[in-house]
Design a protein around this motif. Structure first.
Motif, short mmCIF file in Angstrom:
data_model
loop_
_atom_site.label_atom_id
_atom_site.label_comp_id
_atom_site.label_asym_id
_atom_site.label_seq_id
_atom_site.Cartn_x
_atom_site.Cartn_y
_atom_site.Cartn_z
N VAL A 43 -76.62 20.53 19.69
CA VAL A 43 -75.72 21.21 18.74
C VAL A 43 -75.03 20.15 17.90
O VAL A 43 -74.49 19.17 18.44
N ARG A 44 -75.04 20.35 16.58
CA ARG A 44 -74.42 19.37 15.68
C ARG A 44 -73.53 20.07 14.64
O ARG A 44 -73.86 21.16 14.17
N HIS A 45 -72.41 19.42 14.35
CA HIS A 45 -71.52 19.86 13.27
C HIS A 45 -71.36 18.70 12.29
O HIS A 45 -71.33 17.52 12.68
N ARG A 46 -71.21 19.06 11.03
CA ARG A 46 -71.00 18.04 10.00
C ARG A 46 -70.12 18.65 8.91
O ARG A 46 -70.35 19.77 8.47
N TYR A 47 -69.11 17.90 8.50
CA TYR A 47 -68.22 18.44 7.48
C TYR A 47 -67.37 17.33 6.88
O TYR A 47 -67.25 16.22 7.44
N THR A 48 -66.79 17.63 5.74
CA THR A 48 -65.83 16.74 5.10
C THR A 48 -64.44 17.16 5.52
O THR A 48 -64.04 18.30 5.25
N PRO A 49 -63.69 16.29 6.19
CA PRO A 49 -62.38 16.71 6.66
C PRO A 49 -61.36 16.75 5.54
O PRO A 49 -61.48 16.02 4.55
N ALA A 50 -60.38 17.62 5.70
CA ALA A 50 -59.20 17.55 4.84
C ALA A 50 -58.24 16.59 5.51
O ALA A 50 -57.73 16.85 6.59
N VAL A 51 -58.05 15.45 4.91
CA VAL A 51 -57.25 14.40 5.55
C VAL A 51 -55.79 14.54 5.16
O VAL A 51 -55.44 15.17 4.17
N GLY A 52 -54.94 13.95 5.96
CA GLY A 52 -53.53 13.86 5.64
C GLY A 52 -53.20 12.47 5.17
O GLY A 52 -54.00 11.54 5.31
N GLY A 53 -52.02 12.31 4.63
CA GLY A 53 -51.65 10.97 4.21
C GLY A 53 -50.38 10.92 3.41
O GLY A 53 -49.73 11.93 3.17
N SER A 54 -50.01 9.72 3.01
CA SER A 54 -48.81 9.51 2.21
C SER A 54 -49.14 8.56 1.07
O SER A 54 -49.99 7.68 1.20
N ALA A 55 -48.42 8.74 -0.03
CA ALA A 55 -48.62 7.87 -1.18
C ALA A 55 -47.88 6.55 -1.02
O ALA A 55 -47.94 5.68 -1.88
N GLY A 56 -47.17 6.39 0.10
CA GLY A 56 -46.49 5.15 0.39
C GLY A 56 -46.44 4.96 1.89
O GLY A 56 -46.75 5.87 2.66
N SER A 57 -46.05 3.77 2.33
CA SER A 57 -45.96 3.50 3.76
C SER A 57 -44.81 2.53 4.02
O SER A 57 -44.50 1.67 3.19
N LEU A 58 -44.20 2.69 5.19
CA LEU A 58 -43.13 1.79 5.60
C LEU A 58 -43.65 0.64 6.44
O LEU A 58 -42.89 -0.26 6.79
N PHE A 59 -44.94 0.65 6.79
CA PHE A 59 -45.50 -0.46 7.55
C PHE A 59 -45.43 -1.73 6.73
O PHE A 59 -45.63 -1.73 5.52
N GLY A 60 -45.16 -2.82 7.41
CA GLY A 60 -45.02 -4.10 6.74
C GLY A 60 -43.63 -4.38 6.24
O GLY A 60 -43.34 -5.48 5.77
N ASP A 61 -42.74 -3.38 6.32
CA ASP A 61 -41.35 -3.55 5.92
C ASP A 61 -40.55 -3.99 7.16
O ASP A 61 -40.38 -3.21 8.10
N PRO A 62 -40.08 -5.22 7.22
CA PRO A 62 -39.40 -5.72 8.42
C PRO A 62 -38.21 -4.86 8.82
O PRO A 62 -37.89 -4.75 10.01
#
Length: 331
Positions: free
Chosen positions: A202-221
């Motif tokens: 059995v196989r499934h294949r699809y394009t996911p609807a991803v989440g995300g942000s237009a900015g990130s706080l990572f790398g900010d000390p």
């Protein structure tokens, strides 16, 4: 699965598509309230080969009917919940807009779909459909349908907690704004015969609807010891190396953004035995991106791909993937 809390998410510049990915197959039955996921003692999941990226998800299963008789059952593939609320990090209007294909032993199978609008575990799908309101808490069609309701019906939905009135007045003019608060549950399902003593592919294949942000706080000390960082560490297992990589990206003048991909693994525990041979490949898309997700024995197999292999595996948590992308402001 909970996302980063609203106070942390509000610090991000903007939110884009969310409600990512889907789930492992699970045996189901059709009860009076719709599909009910069940355990089965007759069918083993001998292997699962899962590929997860922001562009595509592919999963291949090998099932084995270990009994002496054919087993005909519903097989369900639940999608992640689509939650209402203005602050929800979900911009996708309906999971049914996600391309989704299923094959069994190489032949295409058409799946049915069940959708439920739930609030605090209570199914309000029939009520909403009776009012002409789509079951999705997102999208223009739902907002138009709510706005077109007579005021007594709007008041009823507000009293039931299904809708929050966030209307506002400007210059003496009242602007109607209604926020749906229910959750949409979507499940693909079909009836499958598992032949006695035989394997089924059995196989499934699809394009996911991803989440995300237009900015990130990572790398900010200033944020590395804050609530945002601790919640990301719990959800995505971000570590010192990931945070150091984010700081280097910022030091090179890159603007950081996040992509989130989720996959429901725990329904894979509904079969007769643990998953015999489990393989997960996470692809971060570009060698310049950073990626973080929880798992043991992760190894890098290409400039963009990371692999986990497990034997006799019983998933005890779902998969959440964080991809950090850096772009130059002048790109």
């Amino acid at each position: 699965m909970t996302r980063l809390n609203r106070s942390a998410a509000a610090l991000l510049a903007a939110l884009v598509l969310a409600a990512p990915a889907a789930a492992n197959d699970s045996v189901a039955s059709m009860g009076t309230g719709g599909l009910v996921l069940q355990r089965t003692d007759g069918i083993e999941m001998r292997s699962e080969d899962l590929y997860v990226s922001a562009r595509e998800i592919r999963v291949r299963y090998r099932f084995f009917n270990r009994t002496a008789r054919d087993i005909a059952t519903l097989v369900a593939f639940p999608m992640p919940d689509l939650e209402g609320g203005i602050e929800s990090d979900v911009a996708l209007e309906d999971p049914l807009r996600m391309p989704f294909t299923t094959t069994v032993n190489g032949r295409r199978v058409a799946t049915n779909v069940e959708q439920k609008a739930l609030l605090n575990g209570v199914d309000h799908t029939g009520l909403l459909r009776g009012l002409g309101v789509p079951p999705s808490p997102r999208g223009d069609a739902t907002m138009r349908a709510l706005a077109a309701l007579p005021q007594p019906q709007i008041d009823m939905l507000i009293e039931m907690g299904l809708v929050e009135d966030r209307s506002w007045t400007d210059g003496g003019v009242r602007n109607l704004e209604l926020a749906p608060l229910w959750t949409l549950k979507t499940t693909h399902y079909w009836t499958q015969v598992f032949p006695a003593g035989r394997e089924l592919d059995v196989r499934h294949r699809y394009t996911p609807a991803v989440g995300g942000s237009a900015g990130s706080l990572f790398g900010d000390p200033a944020m590395e010891s804050g609530e945002y960082a601790s919640e990301a560490a719990a959800r995505y297992c971000t570590d010192d190396a990931f945070r150091a990589g984010a700081r280097r990206m910022r030091a090179h003048g890159l603007y950081l953004s996040e992509t989130w991909v989720d996959y429901i693994l725990t329904t894979g525990a509904n079969w007769a035995e643990p998953i015999g041979d489990f393989r997960l490949v996470v692809d971060k898309g570009s060698s310049r991106n950073l990626v973080s997700f929880c798992g043991e024995g992760v190894r890098k197999i290409s400039p963009t791909r990371f692999e986990i292999r497990r034997q006799n595996y019983t998933p005890n948590r779902d998969l959440s993937v964080l991809i950090l992308t850096g772009t130059r402001i002048d790109d």
